[in-house]
Every structure is written in C-alpha cells, then in structure tokens.
Motif scaffolding. Structure first.
Motif, short mmCIF file in Angstrom:
data_model
loop_
_atom_site.label_atom_id
_atom_site.label_comp_id
_atom_site.label_asym_id
_atom_site.label_seq_id
_atom_site.Cartn_x
_atom_site.Cartn_y
_atom_site.Cartn_z
N GLY A 194 -5.09 -3.61 -1.34
CA GLY A 194 -5.37 -4.88 -0.68
C GLY A 194 -4.15 -5.77 -0.61
N ASP A 195 -4.39 -7.07 -0.71
CA ASP A 195 -3.33 -8.06 -0.55
C ASP A 195 -2.49 -8.21 -1.83
N GLU A 196 -1.16 -7.99 -1.66
CA GLU A 196 -0.25 -7.98 -2.81
C GLU A 196 -0.23 -9.31 -3.58
N THR A 197 -0.30 -10.41 -2.85
CA THR A 197 -0.24 -11.73 -3.49
C THR A 197 -1.53 -11.99 -4.26
N GLU A 198 -2.66 -11.71 -3.60
CA GLU A 198 -3.97 -11.93 -4.23
C GLU A 198 -4.15 -11.08 -5.48
N ASP A 258 -10.19 -3.09 -5.81
CA ASP A 258 -9.82 -3.85 -4.61
C ASP A 258 -10.07 -5.35 -4.80
N PRO A 294 -1.26 -1.18 0.42
CA PRO A 294 -2.03 -1.81 1.49
C PRO A 294 -3.33 -1.09 1.86
N THR A 295 -3.36 0.25 1.75
CA THR A 295 -4.59 0.96 2.13
C THR A 295 -4.86 2.09 1.12
N VAL A 309 0.20 -2.51 -6.17
CA VAL A 309 -0.76 -2.80 -5.10
C VAL A 309 -0.29 -2.07 -3.85
#
Ligand code: B16
Ligand code: MG
Length: 219
Positions: free
Chosen positions: A190-194, A171, A203-204, A201
């Motif tokens: 988590g966050d796709e861009t990060e 994560d 979201p959950t 990636v």
C-alpha cells in the motif's frame, strides 16, 4: 524466516469493497446515514463490532443503542456481506499471491492466517486456498483486535513458531502496528507514507516474493 503470517482482506483478496457496501446498506436502512467513501479504508482490519461502533460514533448515535441491538445490527450486516462474497472465486486472488504461496512452501515456510474476519475460512474456501495454509488463527478467541498483537501472536502459535522467526503481511495501518507489537518483521502493501511503521512497503501484492520476505526478515 520460518513462518509467514498473513492478513486476509487487502493482502490475499480484496473484500474491503464488500464490507463497505454491506455497512453502507445497513447504515442507510437502519440508521439513515450515508457513509463517506473514506470509511472503506478506515474500517480495514477493524473487527465487526468495532466497525459498527465507529459508524454509530460518526452519526452521533453511539448512546442510542443497547449492546444487544448493536450485536443484532452487526449480524444483519454480516448477512449482506455473506451474500456479496457468494460470487468470490480463485479469480479474486490478488496478483502474485498464488506464486508467493508456492515460493514460500518450496522454502519450507509455514503459512498461517491472522485476519480479524470470522469469515476467513469461508473466504479461503471460495478462493480455493483453504488447504494451502497450515493454520487459521480464530479471531473470536483473542482478547484484543488489531492494533493489539494478539491475532498475529495466535497465528504464530498455531504453527508452533516464535514471533521473531515470522514475517507478518498486512495492508492496514492497524495491522502493521499489530505485527510490530508482536515483534515480527512487517511486510506491507500500500501507501509508503501511511504504512511507514512496516519494515518494507511495496505498492502491489505482485511485488511480494520469497526473496523480499527473507531479505527483510534478515535485515
Ligand atoms: P468479519 P482483515 C477484516 O479483515 C476487515 O478488513 C474488516 O473490514 C472487517 O470488519 C474484519 O475483518 C471483520 O470481518 O465481519 O468478516 O468478521 O483485514 O483482518 O483480514
Ligand atoms: Mg487487511
């Protein structure tokens, strides 16, 4: 895919808030500092001592303390943290994780833990998951923390697998970097861009599945 090498905090259960509360208490009591909320995310995947060093640097206090004092403060924080995680139960397992573990085991995939946390065995025990894993890599035995590949390589070695046959699950940005440096397939939550460095990636954790892991590994 022969192995799945899991990070713990943020993947199997969410202990980041307990780490942040414990660090906040220590920072307030010992250093007179209030930690900004961003620290919760920034300290993810970072070892105990490296977390404290980041906090001291934030307060401009890095040079005010000896190595011994730093170790003593880290130990004190761990005491607060252990108190906080006392209440963990299987209800604190993140969504989809118990199902995912079952799916992976049904397909003969070996399961290993690659967490920076020295408390990983105690946490897994509280969650009732200790017996589900084939191995737990010992973070005190690796030279370099995440983003270095060491803990993921140790996680694969502990189940006698080559990194290329393993999927790493993370994560944190530092953790995804560690998986890729270990030359494994990276599945992130988590966050796709990060987390753009990961191979996939979601979201959950509820979006994890054997099918997703296998498809990503094959790609
Ligand atoms: P401990 P992970 C990491 O767990 C946490 O994300 C990080 O905040 C913590 O400082 C580190 O473990 C060390 O934990 O103090 O319990 O040894 O995400 O690598 O599972
Ligand atoms: Mg994590």
């Amino acid at each position: 895919m022969k192995g799945a090498i899991f990070d713990l905090d943020g993947v199997i259960t969410d202990t980041a808030k307990f780490h942040f509360e414990a660090w906040s208490q220590l920072a307030k009591e010992q250093l007179g500092l209030v930690l900004p909320a961003e620290f919760e995310a920034e300290l993810k995947g970072i070892s105990r001592t490296d977390s404290l060093i980041k906090i001291l640097e934030f307060g401009g206090l890095r040079d005010n303390y000896t190595e011994e004092e730093i170790l003593a403060m880290a130990e004190k924080k761990n005491g607060y943290y252990l108190q906080a995680i006392e209440t963990l139960t299987k209800e604190d397992i993140l969504p989809g994780i118990t199902r995912l573990i079952g799916e992976l085991k049904d397909h003969g995939v070996k399961l290993s833990i690659a967490s920076a946390s020295k408390n990983a065995p105690a946490i897994l025990e509280k969650l009732g998951l200790l017996d589900e894993f084939d191995a737990i890599a010992d973070p005190s035995k690796v030279a370099n923390g995440k983003p270095a590949p060491d803990i993921f390589l140790a996680g694969a070695k502990a189940v006698e697998l080559e990194p290329k046959d393993c999927v790493g699950v993370e994560d944190a940005v530092s953790g995804v970097a560690a998986i890729k440096a270990a030359k494994m397939t990276a599945v992130a939550v988590g966050d796709e861009t990060e987390l753009a460095q990961a191979d996939v990636v979601v979201p959950t954790t509820a979006d994890f599945s054997y099918a997703l892991f296998e498809k990503t590994w094959e790609a």
